[in-house]
Design a protein around this motif. Structure first.
Motif, short mmCIF file in Angstrom:
data_model
loop_
_atom_site.label_atom_id
_atom_site.label_comp_id
_atom_site.label_asym_id
_atom_site.label_seq_id
_atom_site.Cartn_x
_atom_site.Cartn_y
_atom_site.Cartn_z
N ALA A 410 0.83 -1.21 0.00
CA ALA A 410 0.00 0.00 0.00
C ALA A 410 0.86 1.25 0.00
O ALA A 410 0.49 2.28 -0.59
CB ALA A 410 -0.91 0.00 1.21
N GLU A 411 2.02 1.18 0.62
CA GLU A 411 2.83 2.39 0.73
C GLU A 411 3.82 2.52 -0.42
O GLU A 411 3.89 3.54 -1.10
CB GLU A 411 3.58 2.33 2.05
N THR A 412 4.59 1.42 -0.67
CA THR A 412 5.67 1.52 -1.66
C THR A 412 5.24 1.08 -3.05
O THR A 412 5.95 1.31 -4.01
CB THR A 412 6.84 0.60 -1.25
N ASP A 413 4.11 0.42 -3.16
CA ASP A 413 3.59 -0.12 -4.43
C ASP A 413 4.40 -1.34 -4.93
O ASP A 413 4.18 -1.82 -6.04
CB ASP A 413 3.57 0.98 -5.51
N GLU A 414 5.36 -1.83 -4.12
CA GLU A 414 6.14 -3.01 -4.54
C GLU A 414 5.18 -4.19 -4.76
O GLU A 414 4.26 -4.42 -3.97
CB GLU A 414 7.17 -3.38 -3.47
N LEU A 415 5.44 -4.95 -5.82
CA LEU A 415 4.60 -6.12 -6.11
C LEU A 415 4.80 -7.17 -5.03
O LEU A 415 5.93 -7.52 -4.69
CB LEU A 415 4.99 -6.72 -7.46
N LEU A 416 3.69 -7.70 -4.52
CA LEU A 416 3.77 -8.70 -3.45
C LEU A 416 3.23 -10.05 -3.88
O LEU A 416 3.55 -11.08 -3.30
CB LEU A 416 2.99 -8.21 -2.22
N GLY A 417 2.37 -10.04 -4.90
CA GLY A 417 1.81 -11.31 -5.34
C GLY A 417 0.96 -11.13 -6.58
O GLY A 417 0.52 -10.02 -6.90
N CYS A 418 0.76 -12.25 -7.28
CA CYS A 418 -0.13 -12.24 -8.44
C CYS A 418 -0.76 -13.62 -8.57
O CYS A 418 -0.09 -14.64 -8.33
CB CYS A 418 0.68 -11.92 -9.71
N GLN A 419 -2.03 -13.64 -8.87
CA GLN A 419 -2.73 -14.91 -9.11
C GLN A 419 -3.50 -14.77 -10.42
O GLN A 419 -4.10 -13.73 -10.68
CB GLN A 419 -3.70 -15.20 -7.96
N ILE A 420 -3.42 -15.81 -11.21
CA ILE A 420 -4.11 -15.80 -12.51
C ILE A 420 -4.92 -17.08 -12.64
O ILE A 420 -4.38 -18.18 -12.43
CB ILE A 420 -3.11 -15.73 -13.70
#
Ligand code: FAD
Ligand code: NAD
Length: 475
Positions: A410-420
């Motif tokens: 929420a703060e840094t916008d770094e990607l933490l996960g992705c699900q497809i």
């Protein structure tokens, strides 16, 4: 160095051991690789579970069965009808065996080309990195090495009162060799193998019932994504029954009677074949002597540090034998990293960015953390999702099921996960893995030009959606 002394000996020739051995040889190390697996023809069949009875043969059957299903059910909207479609199961299995043989045979050639001393037989580690080598076709002897890498893989878990005979009650080996389409196919465990093999036989015409002990379907992904997948599987008539406790299975007159409790009542069901797919455990039997100095965890895995070092000096362990996901690409990367560490380089593997794929239809792919994990860890995040139904390519293909979801700090916008969940998810999860490996942000993905029309545009839009600025949906 005598011909029985090596820089490194790998025990186990699956994706972990064989990739590691090739890398070690490339780096100039005198390398031995011991693998016990033989093919139906009695010839060495390196490649481990993955090539012989796992990833590759299951994908071959998934592809064959997908073609059979599509041609009957999915092409009418394109104006294509086909009458009298049939499948020759013998031929389908033969094709699968040929693919496996081509790959295992190719490995033997690669070992020769890399001057690896390859032994088809068993290896057992003793103290001081002495390895007892028992070739399949000659007398045993002892070899020694400066480093030993344990790469023996995994074997299926069993459950009480359900005895695998690989004729009627099957593990992954038998499930890949069923000679005709069962009318009723039961599966214990609605995990990765259960869903993949259940899909194969369901597409070929079997009535498939899966019995899962947990109440939550696919706990490794978020509930909303699991729901999307489960809805599609139900449409395909995979009967997935959650919260079931199996008490036993018996074979009589060529049928399997399964007894279970659904949380309320006891039930019995009869199947033509039953697959047991309730997870796998490290294959540590007869691998290392008690005085080898190699410690195990409470779960029976070989204990290793972040670099795959065991408690014994210069003994390493990789792949399904150790912590982390039981996946072929994870095993290979560990094998390569260990070979590089042994050669004095900086071997590296990041377990946080190992992608998972389940090769069902739709495919399910993910990397990084889920919402539930982030909440547990008190990490504030933003999420963005985008459905394939809003992509031009998905609609043009006539395959627009599922969605992409991206989670970012929420703060840094770094990607933490992705699900497809969707078609070809296996192919484009890699884009997010790359971005995560470079500590990328959702904004980075949002600013990358994606080819049009492609399914990967859903990744782009999901990344935009994290910041509530997706173009092709209301935010
Ligand atoms: P293994 O591949 O298990 O290889 C170890 C080898 O060592 C085996 O051949 C074994 O016989 C041999 N061995 C054991 N002990 C000794 C000894 N003492 N001496 C000599 N040899 C020994 N993963 C994916 O990433 N993608 C997939 O699509 C996928 N599909 C799968 C489908 C199925 C049905 C199954 C069962 C697994 C699947 N997996 C998949 C998981 C994947 O197969 C494993 O994670 C991977 O094979 C682990 O590699 P490994 O090198 O650690 O061990
Ligand atoms: P799994 O852990 O994926 O699934 C096992 C399922 O069985 C779980 O949902 C578990 O809750 C359930 N279960 C356990 N005990 C049970 C019981 N007594 N009754 C009913 N359900 C029970 O394991 P798997 O499907 O056996 O596969 C083993 C591993 O092989 C996977 O975890 C994965 O690492 C690897 N694999 C990967 C792929 C792939 O990458 N596409 C494909 C197949 C296998």
């Amino acid at each position: 160095m005598s011909d029985k002394e090596f820089d490194v000996i790998f025990i186990g020739g699956g994706p972990g051991g064989y990739a590691g051995a090739i890398r070690a040889a490339q780096l100039g190390l005198k390398t031995m690789l011991i693998d016990d697996r033989k093919g139906d023809d009695g010839k060495p069949a390196p490649g481990g579970t993955c090539l012989n009875v796992g990833c590759i043969p299951s994908k071959a059957l998934l592809d064959s069965s997908k073609h059979f299903h599509h041609i009957q059910h999915d092409y009418t909207a394109h104006g294509i009808t086909a009458d009298g479609v049939s499948i020759d199961i013998d031929k389908m299995l033969e094709r699968k065996r040929k693919v496996v043989k081509q790959l295992t045979g190719g490995l033997v050639q690669l070992f020769k080309a890399n001057k690896i001393e390859f032994v088809n037989g068993r290896g057992k580690l003793f103290s001081d990195r002495q390895v007892e080598v028992t070739p399949n076709d000659s007398e045993k002897y002892t070899a020694t090495a400066k480093h030993v890498v344990l790469a023996a893989g995994s074997v299926p878990f069993s459950i009480p009162n359900v005895e695998v005979d690989n004729e009627y009650i099957l593990d992954n080996v038998g499930a890949l060799e069923i000679p005709e389409v069962p009318q009723r196919f039961g599966v214990i465990g609605a995990g990765v193998i259960g869903l993949e093999m259940g899909s194969v036989w369901s597409r070929l015409g079997a009535e498939v019932v899966l019995f899962e002990a947990l109440d939550d379907f696919l706990p490794a992904i978020d509930r909303d994504m699991a729901k999307v997948a489960q809805r599609e599987f139900r449409k395909q008539k995979l009967d997935i029954r959650m919260g079931c406790k199996v008490s036993g299975a018996e074979v009589s007159d060529g049928k399997v009677k399964l007894s279970y409790n659904d949380g309320q009542d006891d039930h019995e069901e009869v199947f033509d074949r039953l697959l047991v797919a309730v997870g796998r455990k490290a294959a540590t039997d007869n691998l290392a002597s008690d005085d080898s100095g190699v410690d195990r965890t409470d779960r029976g895995q070989i204990k290793v540090d972040a670099h795959c070092r065991t408690s014994a000096e210069n003994v390493w362990a990789i792949g399904d034998l150790v912590r982390g996901p039981m996946l072929a690409h994870k095993a290979s990367e560990e094998g390569i990293a260990v070979a590089e560490s042994i050669a004095g380089q900086a071997g590296h593997i990041n377990l946080e960015t190992v992608p998972w794929v389940i090769y069902t239809d739709p495919e399910i792919a993910w990397v990084g953390k889920t919402e539930a994990q982030l909440e547990d860890e008190d990490i504030e995040y933003r999420s963005g999702a985008f459905p394939f139904a809003a992509t031009g390519r998905g609609l043009a293909m006539g395959n627009a099921v599922g969605q992409v979801k991206i989670l970012a700090d929420a703060e840094t916008d770094e990607l933490l996960g992705c699900q497809i969940v969707g078609a070809y998810a296996s192919e484009f999860i890699g884009e997010v893995v790359v971005a995560m490996e470079f500590n990328g942000s959702a904004e980075d993905l949002a600013r990358i030009v994606h080819a049009h029309p492609t399914l990967s545009e859903a990744v782009h839009e999901a990344a935009l959606s994290v910041d509530k600025r997706a173009i092709h949906k209301a935010n």
